[in-house]
Enzyme design. Structure first.
Site, PDB file in Angstrom:
ATOM      1  N   ARG A 310       0.325  -1.056  -0.162  1.00 22.83           N
ATOM      2  CA  ARG A 310       0.312  -0.003  -0.170  1.00 22.83           C
ATOM      3  C   ARG A 310       1.236   1.246  -0.110  1.00 22.83           C
ATOM      4  O   ARG A 310       0.467   2.336  -0.546  1.00 22.83           O
ATOM      5  CB  ARG A 310      -1.032   0.264   1.089  1.00 22.83           C
ATOM      6  CG  ARG A 310      -2.573   1.119   0.918  1.00 22.83           C
ATOM      7  CD  ARG A 310      -2.835   1.119   2.281  1.00 22.83           C
ATOM      8  NE  ARG A 310      -4.357   0.024   1.787  1.00 22.83           N
ATOM      9  CZ  ARG A 310      -5.393   0.373   1.185  1.00 22.83           C
ATOM     10  NH1 ARG A 310      -5.279   2.074   1.164  1.00 22.83           N
ATOM     11  NH2 ARG A 310      -5.863  -0.357   0.662  1.00 22.83           N
ATOM     12  N   GLU A 730      -9.435   5.875   7.374  1.00 23.33           N
ATOM     13  CA  GLU A 730      -7.741   6.843   7.035  1.00 23.33           C
ATOM     14  C   GLU A 730      -7.597   7.244   6.517  1.00 23.33           C
ATOM     15  O   GLU A 730      -6.688   8.660   6.814  1.00 23.33           O
ATOM     16  CB  GLU A 730      -7.510   5.005   6.102  1.00 23.33           C
ATOM     17  CG  GLU A 730      -7.259   4.100   7.471  1.00 23.33           C
ATOM     18  CD  GLU A 730      -7.161   2.744   6.351  1.00 23.33           C
ATOM     19  OE1 GLU A 730      -7.781   2.501   5.223  1.00 23.33           O
ATOM     20  OE2 GLU A 730      -6.153   2.235   6.691  1.00 23.33           O
TER      21      GLU A 730
END
Lengths: 778, 159
Positions: A310, A730
Site C-alpha cells: 500500500r 484513514e
C-alpha cells in the site's frame, strides 16, 4: 431519512455517564483468573535455561505455562504461521512472550511474571534498516517492484534531484490497552470477549489454539477503546492465552496488558527509509521518478506485505507520474512486529512523493503549490466537459490518466478542492505574510504548506471486500441489527443503524444496535482499510431490502396494489395515499407467516489486483482531501507550534457529517503527532525506551492548532457505495503531512538549502535541521 | 499481605472495603466497588483516564492508594448526572460529538467539572492547559474544547 444526518455516537449517553462497558468492565464470576506474560529481556538469541520456581511460588499463582504445555497450535500470526504465542526457545525481540502466568489477580500475575530466572545465549540483534540490509534479513525473496513508463528519462532531465529521508514508526496508543476474556462453556465450547477489530480471526486462532472447530468458539465485541489498526491482529495472543488457560482450568480467564507491556509487546506503524531520484523540467514538471522504500517490519511477517504494498500504491498520491519505478524492501528485524496502523503504509508512501514535490519546488524556485498543481492528475469533470463540448483537447486524447499500477483515475477532484482551500485558507496572502515575517524576524520563523491526499479505498487482498449482516424485525415493529463490523469509536454502529432506519423509513429509536458476534454473522473481514461503513452498510441494506421485498409481496397480495405503490417513510408504510403504521404492518406480516429475519451480503464490485505484477484495480474508488498548515519554529530551541490548519475533506455524500468531521479532526491530529512529537526510541540492545506516555508523546489538548477549520467537500461518490458516501477512517490521517512540510518550509527560511528533515520532526530534529541550513548560509 | 479496612464516602454514599495496602484507589474503585466508569489508561498518572476528585481535588486515582481514601470524600463519573439529569458538560459532550471511543471521556468530564467548579468563566487557553493531563487519541480535542466552553457559558447563564 436518517442517513446524511449528524446524529450523536450510538453510545454517547453511556460514554458520558461512565456506563459503557469495555472488556475489563464486564462483570465476571468471582473465580475468574488473570493472566500475564513473562517476556524476554534480550532481542535476539536462544534461551539456555528457564527457572520458573519463584514464579510458581509467587502469591496467587495457579499455574505457569511454557510453549511445551500448549495443547495445540502455538501460533498467533494472522497468516504466515511465524508467530508463536510463547517462545519455543528462540528469541526474536525484546519483549517476546516466553511463559504465561495464571493467577488470582491481575497484579499477582504481573508481579509473578517478573520473577523468572532466565539465561540466554545472545546473538547480535538486527535492529536497524542498515543492519537488516547488511544481513539481507527480509521477508519475500527480494524487493517488490511496481511502475510504468521508462525512468531512463531522469538521466536526460534538465533538473535531477536525489535524496533520502527516514520516517519513524508510531505507537497506536489506543486508550484501552489490549484485553480479552474467555469464559468456558459446556461441551468444550468457548466464549471470548475481545477488544479486537477482527472477531473472525480471533475465533479462528482460538479454535486452533484449543483444538476445536470454529463453530465451538463464539467471539463477541461490543466496543473497543480505540483501535487504529493496532487491534487488527495484535489481540490474537491475549485471546488465545485466555482460551488456553480457560480450557485448562475450566474457569473464566482474563488478560489485559498494562500500558508498558502493551507498548513493549505489540507491533506499531512501520518505520521507513525512502530514497528518491527524480528528473524534472525547469518549471517543476516531473518527467521521471524512482523510489526505493525500506520498511522495517520487525520479527514476524504479520501484515507487513500488504502494508508495504500500500505504501507503493500511494507513491503517486495526487500526481500523474508517467515514468516511475518503486522498489520496496520488507526488512526483518529483531523488534516488535510492525502491524496495521491507520493508513496501512499509505502515509509512508504519500509523504515520500510529497517531500519530492517540496524538494523540486525548492530547487526550481517556485511555490510548492504551483508545482503540485502542475503535476496533479486531471479532474474527472475535465473529461465530461470537454467531451460534451465537442472540443477534444490534448488532455482528452489521453483519456483518464493511469496510476503506476494500471488503475485509471476516474474520480479525481483535487484541482477543484485545492482551488477551494487556497481561497478559504487565504493561502496566497498568507504565503506573502509568512515571507514578510521571515524577512523581519531572525529567531522565530514561520512556515506554510499545502498537501493533498488521494487514498485508495478497498482491501488490496480482494477477497476481504465482503461483508454480512443479520436483521430481525420483531412483532412490535422494533428492529435488531447485527453486522460484521466492529465499533472502536469511529461511529460505525450509528452510521449503519442510520442505514437500517432509512431503509424502513423508521425512527432511529426503533433500531437496536448489538455487539459484533461471530455466531450471528460469520466469516467477517477485519474492520480495517476504512471499509467499515462501505461494506457493512451495504450488507445491512441488502438484508433490509430482502425484508422489504417480502413485506411488499405480502402487501401487494393483501391490498391488490403494485410494488411501485408502496413506500416506507415517516414511520409508516404508504400504499398509494393510504398510510399504515409500521408496527401494524409488521404485526400483520407476522400473523400471515412472513419471515421477518434476513441476512444480507455484499461484495465490492470492480476490484481485481495482482500484487506480484503490481497491476490491476486494487481500489473501488479514491477518497480525497487537502490541507493547509502554518507553523512557527524557534530557531534557538527547535520548539514549534501549529498556528493554523485548514482541512477540506471528501467523505462523499456523508452518512453522518458530525461523525465524519470527528474522524477528520482526530485523524489529522494523530497524523501530525506521527510526524512531530511521537518518537519511538530503541536502545542499542533493542529495548524500546519509550514505552509509556511519560516518554512517548501523543498530541495533547494544548497541541491542537490555534485555529482549526475542518470542512467536508460535498461530493457524491461516483461509485455505487452506501448512499453515495465515502470511507473516512484513514484518508484524513495524511493531512498531518502538511504540518511536517510547513516545518520544513520554516526551516528552509533559515538559509538557502533544502532542509534535511527526518520524521518525526521533534524539536531536536528541527533544531539540527535549522543549524544545518544555517551553516550553509543564505 | 493483610488487608486494611477502609471507610470512605464515594459519590455521597458511605462505603467500606478491604484493600491491600499496595492497591491503588483506581483498582479499589473498579474491583472492590464495581465503579468501572473510571478507567486505567496508563497506570502512571500521565493520561488522566482515571481522574476522580478526592475532597474536591482532582487526582489521578492510579497515583493514590486505596487506603488513602479513608475518611475522604470521593467523586467519580458515576455521580456527575444528578437525579437522572445529565450535567451540562455531559449534555454538551453529546451535542458537540466530543467523544469517539469514549475511554477517555469519563476522566475528561471529571477534570472539566473540577475546572468549572472553581473557574466558571475560563478562557479557551485555560481549558486547554487545565486538560493537558488528559489524553484523547480519537477526537483531536477540538470538539471537546468547544463542548467545555459551551457548557461553561450555559452554566453561567443558568447561575
Amino acid at each position: 431519512m436518517s442517513v446524511h444526518k449528524s446524529l450523536p455516537h450510538d453510545a454517547a449517553l453511556l460514554h458520558v455517564s461512565g456506563q459503557a462497558r469495555y472488556i475489563d468492565d464486564i462483570p465476571t464470576p468471582a473465580d475468574t483468573l488473570h493472566l500475564a506474560f513473562g517476556v524476554s529481556a534480550i532481542a535476539h538469541g536462544e534461551i539456555t535455561s528457564l527457572d520458573l520456581e519463584d514464579v510458581f511460588a509467587s502469591e496467587g499463582v495457579i499455574d505457569v505455562l511454557t510453549s511445551g504445555e500448549l495443547p495445540f497450535e502455538n501460533d498467533v500470526s494472522p497468516s504466515a504461521h511465524d508467530e508463536p504465542l510463547l517462545s519455543t526457545g528462540d528469541i526474536h525481540y525484546l519483549g517476546q512472550p516466553i511463559f504465561l502466568v495464571i493467577a488470582t489477580s491481575h497484579l499477582a500475575a504481573r508481579k509473578a511474571a517478573r520473577l523468572a530466572k532466565i539465561t540466554y545465549h545472545d546473538s547480535p540483534p538486527i535492529l536497524s534498516i542498515d543492519d537488516a540490509l547488511a544481513a539481507n534479513s527480509r521477508f519475500e525473496d527480494g524487493p517488490r517492484i511496481y511502475g510504468q513508463g521508462d525512468i531512463s528519462v531522469i538521466d536526460s532531465a534538465p533538473v535531477v534531484i536525489e535524496d533520502s529521508f527516514e520516517i519513524g514508526g508510531q505507537e497506536h496508543f489506543y486508550l484501552e490497552s489490549q484485553a480479552a476474556l474467555a469464559v468456558p462453556q459446556e461441551d468444550g465450547e468457548m466464549v471470548v470477549h475481545s477488544s479486537t477489530q477482527h472477531p473472525t480471526e480471533i475465533q479462528h486462532k482460538v479454535a486452533e489454539a484449543i483444538g476445536v472447530a470454529m463453530n465451538d468458539v463464539r467471539v463477541e465485541v461490543r466496543r473497543m477503546g480505540g483501535g487504529f489498526g493496532g487491534k487488527e491482529s495484535q489481540g490474537n495472543a491475549l485471546a488465545c492465552a485466555c482460551a488456553i488457560a480457560a480450557q485448562r482450568t475450566r474457569r473464566p480467564c482474563k488478560m489485559r496488558y498494562d500500558r508498558d507491556d502493551d507498548m513493549i509487546i505489540t507491533g506499531k506503524r512501520h518505520d521507513f527509509r525512502i530514497t528518491y531520484r527524480v528528473g524534472c523540467e525547469e518549471n517543476g514538471k516531473i518527467l521521471g521518478i524512482s523510489f526505493v522504500h525500506y520498511a522495517r517490519c520487525g520479527w514476524a511477517q504479520d501484515l507487513s506485505l500488504p502494508v508495504a504494498d500500500r505504501a507503493m500504491l500511494h507513491s503517486d498520491n495526487a500526481y500523474h507520474l508517467e515514468n516511475i519505478r518503486i522498489e520496496s524492501h520488507r526488512l526483518k528485524t529483531n523488534t516488535q512486529s510492525a502491524t496495521a496502523f491507520r493508513g496501512f503504509g499509505g502515509p509512508q508512501g504519500m509523504i515520500g512523493i510529497e517531500r519530492v514535490l517540496d524538494h523540486v519546488a525548492h530547487r526550481v524556485g517556485r511555490d510548492p503549490l504551483e508545482v503540485r498543481l502542475l503535476n496533479y492528475y486531471q479532474d474527472h469533470q475535465d473529461h465530461s466537459v470537454e467531451a460534451s463540448g465537442g472540443s477534444i483537447s490534448s488532455k482528452m486524447k489521453t483519456g483518464p490518466q493511469t496510476t503506476p499500477y494500471g488503475m485509471e483515475v476516474e474520480d479525481f477532484v483535487l484541482n477543484q478542492m485545492t482551488a477551494d482551500i487556497v481561497d478559504r485558507s487565504e493561502y496566497q496572502s498568507r504565503r506573502n505574510a509568512v515571507a514578510d515575517w521571515n524577512a523581519r524576524h531572525s529567531i522565530l520563523k514561520r512556515g506554510l504548506a499545502l498537501s493533498p491526499v488521494k487514498f485508495g479505498i478497498s482491501f488490496t487482498l480482494t477477497h476481504l471486500n465482503q461483508a454480512g449482516a443479520l436483521v430481525h424485525i420483531y412483532q412490535d415493529g422494533s428492529v435488531r441489527m447485527n453486522h460484521g463490523g466492529t465499533e472502536m469509536g469511529q461511529g460505525l454502529f450509528q452510521k449503519v443503524a442510520q442505514v437500517a432506519a432509512s431503509c424502513f423509513g423508521i425512527h432511529m429509536d426503533r433500531v437496536k444496535i448489538t455487539a459484533t458476534d461471530t455466531a450471528k454473522v460469520p466469516n467477517t473481514s477485519a474492520t480495517a482499510a476504512s471499509s467499515g461503513s462501505d461494506l457493512n452498510g451495504m450488507a445491512v441494506k441488502a438484508a433490509c431490502d430482502t425484508l422489504k421485498a417480502r413485506l411488499c409481496a405480502f402487501l401487494v397480495d393483501r391490498h391488490e396494489c403494485r410494488h411501485s405503490d408502496i413506500q416506507f417513510k415517516d414511520e409508516q408504510v404508504w400504499i398509494k395515499e393510504t398510510a399504515f403504521r409500521f408496527e401494524d404492518v409488521i404485526k400483520q406480516a407476522y400473523e400471515n407467516r412472513i419471515s421477518l429475519s434476513a441476512t444480507g451480503f455484499y461484495k465490492a464490485p470492480k476490484v481485481a489486483w495482482d500484487r506480484i505484477k503490481g497491476q490491476g484495480r486494487p481500489f473501488l474508488y479514491f477518497a480525497y482531501g487537502v490541507s493547509v498548515s502554518e507553523v512557527v519554529i524557534d530557531t534557538l530551541t527547535g520548539e514549534y507550534r501549529i498556528l493554523r490548519s485548514d482541512i477540506l475533506h471528501d467523505a462523499g455524500k456523508s452518512l453522518n457529517p458530525d461523525l465524519d468531521i470527528g474522524q477528520v479532526e482526530g485523524a489529522f491530529v494523530q497524523g501530525a503527532g506521527w510526524l512531530t512529537t511521537e518518537e519511538l526510541v530503541w536502545d542499542a540492545k533493542g529495548a524500546l525506551k519509550t514505552h509509556a506516555p511519560s516518554t512517548y508523546k501523543i498530541p495533547a489538548f494544548a497541541d491542537r492548532p490555534d485555529i482549526f477549520n475542518v470542512s467536508l467537500w460535498d461530493n457524491e461518490n461516483q461509485e455505487d457505495t452506501i448512499y453515495k458516501s465515502k470511507a473516512v477512517g484513514e484518508p484524513p490521517f495524511m493531512h498531518g503531512i502538511s504540518v511536517y512540510l510547513a516545518l520544513s518550509d520554516a526551516i528552509a527560511a533559515c538559509g538557502s538549502r533544502y532542509p534535511h528533515l527526518d520524521a518525526p520532526a521533534t524539536p531536536e530534529r528541527v533544531l539540527t535541521a535549522v543549524q544545518r541550513v544555517q551553516r550553509h548560509g543564505l | 499481605m493483610s488487608k486494611i479496612h477502609v471507610t470512605t464516602t464515594v459519590n455521597n454514599e458511605v462505603v467500606e472495603f478491604l484493600a491491600d495496602p499496595r492497591e491503588t484507589l483506581l483498582d479499589c474503585l473498579r474491583d472492590r466497588l464495581d465503579l468501572t466508569g473510571t478507567k486505567e489508561g496508563c497506570g502512571t498518572g500521565d493520561c488522566g483516564a482515571c481522574s476522580v476528585t478526592v475532597d474536591g481535588t482532582l487526582v489521578c486515582s492510579c497515583l493514590v492508594l486505596g487506603v488513602e481514601a479513608e475518611g475522604a470524600k470521593i467523586e467519580t463519573i458515576e455521580n456527575m448526572a444528578q437525579d437522572g439529569a445529565l450535567h451540562p458538560l455531559q449534555r454538551k459532550f453529546i451535542e458537540h460529538a466530543a467523544l469517539q471511543c469514549g475511554f477517555c471521556t469519563p476522566g475528561i468530564l471529571v477534570a472539566a467539572k473540577a475546572l468549572l467548579d472553581k473557574t466558571p468563566d475560563p478562557t479557551e487557553t485555560e481549558v486547554r492547559y487545565w486538560l493537558a493531563g488528559n489524553l484523547c487519541r480519537c477526537t483531536g480535542y477540538d470538539k471537546i474544547i468547544r463542548a467545555v466552553m459551551d457548557a461553561a457559558a450555559e452554566m453561567r447563564g443558568a447561575a
